[in-house]
Motif scaffolding. Structure first.
Motif, PDB file in Angstrom:
ATOM      1  N   LEU A 258       8.182  24.363  -3.794  1.00 46.42           N
ATOM      2  CA  LEU A 258       8.067  25.611  -3.047  1.00 46.42           C
ATOM      3  C   LEU A 258       7.156  26.597  -3.773  1.00 46.42           C
ATOM      4  N   PRO A 259       6.457  27.449  -3.031  1.00 41.93           N
ATOM      5  CA  PRO A 259       5.643  28.493  -3.657  1.00 41.93           C
ATOM      6  C   PRO A 259       6.531  29.617  -4.200  1.00 41.93           C
ATOM      7  N   ASP A 260       5.947  30.436  -5.064  1.00 43.71           N
ATOM      8  CA  ASP A 260       6.706  31.505  -5.716  1.00 43.71           C
ATOM      9  C   ASP A 260       7.403  32.430  -4.727  1.00 43.71           C
ATOM     10  N   ALA A 261       6.738  32.769  -3.634  1.00 39.23           N
ATOM     11  CA  ALA A 261       7.320  33.703  -2.659  1.00 39.23           C
ATOM     12  C   ALA A 261       8.610  33.146  -2.056  1.00 39.23           C
ATOM     13  N   GLU A 262       8.618  31.863  -1.711  1.00 43.11           N
ATOM     14  CA  GLU A 262       9.826  31.258  -1.146  1.00 43.11           C
ATOM     15  C   GLU A 262      10.926  31.145  -2.187  1.00 43.11           C
ATOM     16  N   ILE A 263      10.553  30.831  -3.424  1.00 46.15           N
ATOM     17  CA  ILE A 263      11.543  30.763  -4.502  1.00 46.15           C
ATOM     18  C   ILE A 263      12.174  32.137  -4.696  1.00 46.15           C
ATOM     19  N   ALA A 264      11.347  33.177  -4.691  1.00 48.62           N
ATOM     20  CA  ALA A 264      11.855  34.542  -4.846  1.00 48.62           C
ATOM     21  C   ALA A 264      12.820  34.892  -3.722  1.00 48.62           C
TER      22      ALA A 264
ATOM     23  N   CYS B 293      15.088  37.635  -5.652  1.00 49.14           N
ATOM     24  CA  CYS B 293      14.464  38.419  -6.714  1.00 49.14           C
ATOM     25  C   CYS B 293      12.982  38.587  -6.401  1.00 49.14           C
ATOM     26  N   ALA B 294      12.278  39.273  -7.290  1.00 47.58           N
ATOM     27  CA  ALA B 294      10.845  39.504  -7.113  1.00 47.58           C
ATOM     28  C   ALA B 294      10.053  38.263  -7.527  1.00 47.58           C
TER      29      ALA B 294
ATOM     30  N   GLY C 271       7.507  38.185  -9.451  1.00 47.31           N
ATOM     31  CA  GLY C 271       7.283  38.269 -10.892  1.00 47.31           C
ATOM     32  C   GLY C 271       8.453  37.731 -11.692  1.00 47.31           C
ATOM     33  N   THR C 272       9.656  37.945 -11.200  1.00 44.29           N
ATOM     34  CA  THR C 272      10.853  37.422 -11.866  1.00 44.29           C
ATOM     35  C   THR C 272      10.870  35.907 -11.806  1.00 44.29           C
ATOM     36  N   VAL C 273      10.453  35.353 -10.685  1.00 43.95           N
ATOM     37  CA  VAL C 273      10.371  33.895 -10.550  1.00 43.95           C
ATOM     38  C   VAL C 273       9.404  33.337 -11.582  1.00 43.95           C
ATOM     39  N   ARG C 274       8.229  33.935 -11.655  1.00 42.71           N
ATOM     40  CA  ARG C 274       7.232  33.458 -12.607  1.00 42.71           C
ATOM     41  C   ARG C 274       7.736  33.579 -14.036  1.00 42.71           C
ATOM     42  N   SER C 275       8.428  34.660 -14.326  1.00 46.14           N
ATOM     43  CA  SER C 275       8.988  34.863 -15.664  1.00 46.14           C
ATOM     44  C   SER C 275      10.051  33.810 -15.975  1.00 46.14           C
ATOM     45  N   CYS C 276      10.928  33.549 -15.016  1.00 50.49           N
ATOM     46  CA  CYS C 276      11.976  32.529 -15.206  1.00 50.49           C
ATOM     47  C   CYS C 276      11.356  31.162 -15.472  1.00 50.49           C
ATOM     48  N   ILE C 277      10.364  30.807 -14.678  1.00 53.88           N
ATOM     49  CA  ILE C 277       9.726  29.502 -14.835  1.00 53.88           C
ATOM     50  C   ILE C 277       8.996  29.430 -16.171  1.00 53.88           C
ATOM     51  N   SER C 278       8.317  30.496 -16.534  1.00 57.26           N
ATOM     52  CA  SER C 278       7.587  30.522 -17.804  1.00 57.26           C
ATOM     53  C   SER C 278       8.547  30.363 -18.982  1.00 57.26           C
ATOM     54  N   ARG C 279       9.641  31.095 -18.970  1.00 57.80           N
ATOM     55  CA  ARG C 279      10.623  31.001 -20.055  1.00 57.80           C
ATOM     56  C   ARG C 279      11.264  29.613 -20.104  1.00 57.80           C
TER      57      ARG C 279
END
Length: 159
Positions: free
Chosen positions: A124-130, A135-136, A138-146
Motif C-alpha cells: 500500500l502507498p503511504d497515504a493508505e497506510i496513514a 495517523c499522518a 509523515g508518521t507512517v514514513r517515520s515508523c517505517i524508517s525506524r
C-alpha cells in the motif's frame, strides 16, 4: 454486497494479513474473528464506505494495535479456503530464514510492525497506510524508517 459475500471473498486475505501482523496463526485467527464480529455488527456503516475492504483492514489493524485478549469461550474459528503453496527447494534454510525474520519483526513496536506489513506485504502507498493507522503520512514514513533501521541493526549484528 452482503456481509456473507464480503466474508467469503475477503476472509483469506484478511487472515493472511493478520498472520503477518501477529506472527502467530492462532492469534491471527482470533484477531480476524474479533474484527469480523465487529464488522458484522456494523455492516451497514462498512458497506457504505467507499472501499469496504480498506475500512475492515483499518478495523483489523486498530484491533491488533490495541488488542487485549478476551474470553476464549466467545471465540468461534473462522477459516477461509487454504491457498496452494509451492514447496521451497531447501526446507531447512527456508525455516531458519523465516524464523529469523519473525524474530526480528516480533521485537518491533506494534505500530511499526503494522506499517511495515502494510507497506511491504500489502503493498500500500503511504497515504493508505496513514488512513488505516489513523495517523499522518509523515508518521507512517517515520515508523517505517525506524523499523527498517532497527531491522538493519539486527541484521548487521547477525553478520
Amino acid at each position: 454486497m452482503t456481509y456473507e459475500e464480503f466474508a467469503d471473498t475477503r476472509l483469506g486475505a484478511l487472515l493472511r494479513y493478520a498472520v503477518m501482523l501477529t506472527g502467530d496463526p492462532h492469534q491471527a485467527q482470533d484477531l480476524v474473528q474479533d474484527t469480523m464480529v465487529r464488522v458484522q455488527l456494523n455492516w451497514r456503516r462498512v458497506a457504505r464506505s467507499d472501499v469496504p475492504e480498506r475500512y475492515v483492514r483499518r478495523m483489523l489493524t486498530n484491533q491488533y494495535v490495541d488488542w487485549r485478549r478476551g474470553s476464549w469461550a466467545r471465540r468461534v474459528l473462522l477459516r477461509g479456503e487454504p491457498d496452494e503453496v509451492s514447496a521451497p527447494t531447501d526446507h531447512a534454510q527456508s525455516a531458519v530464514d523465516r524464523d529469523e525474520v519473525w524474530s526480528w519483526l516480533s521485537r518491533l513496536p506494534r505500530r511499526q510492525r503494522a506499517a511495515l506489513v502494510l507497506r511491504y506485504y500489502e503493498d500500500l502507498p503511504d497515504a493508505e497506510i496513514a488512513e488505516i493507522l489513523g495517523c499522518a503520512v509523515g508518521t507512517v514514513r517515520s515508523c517505517i524508517s525506524r523499523a527498517l533501521a532497527t531491522l538493519r541493526a539486527e541484521y548487521v549484528e547477525v553478520c
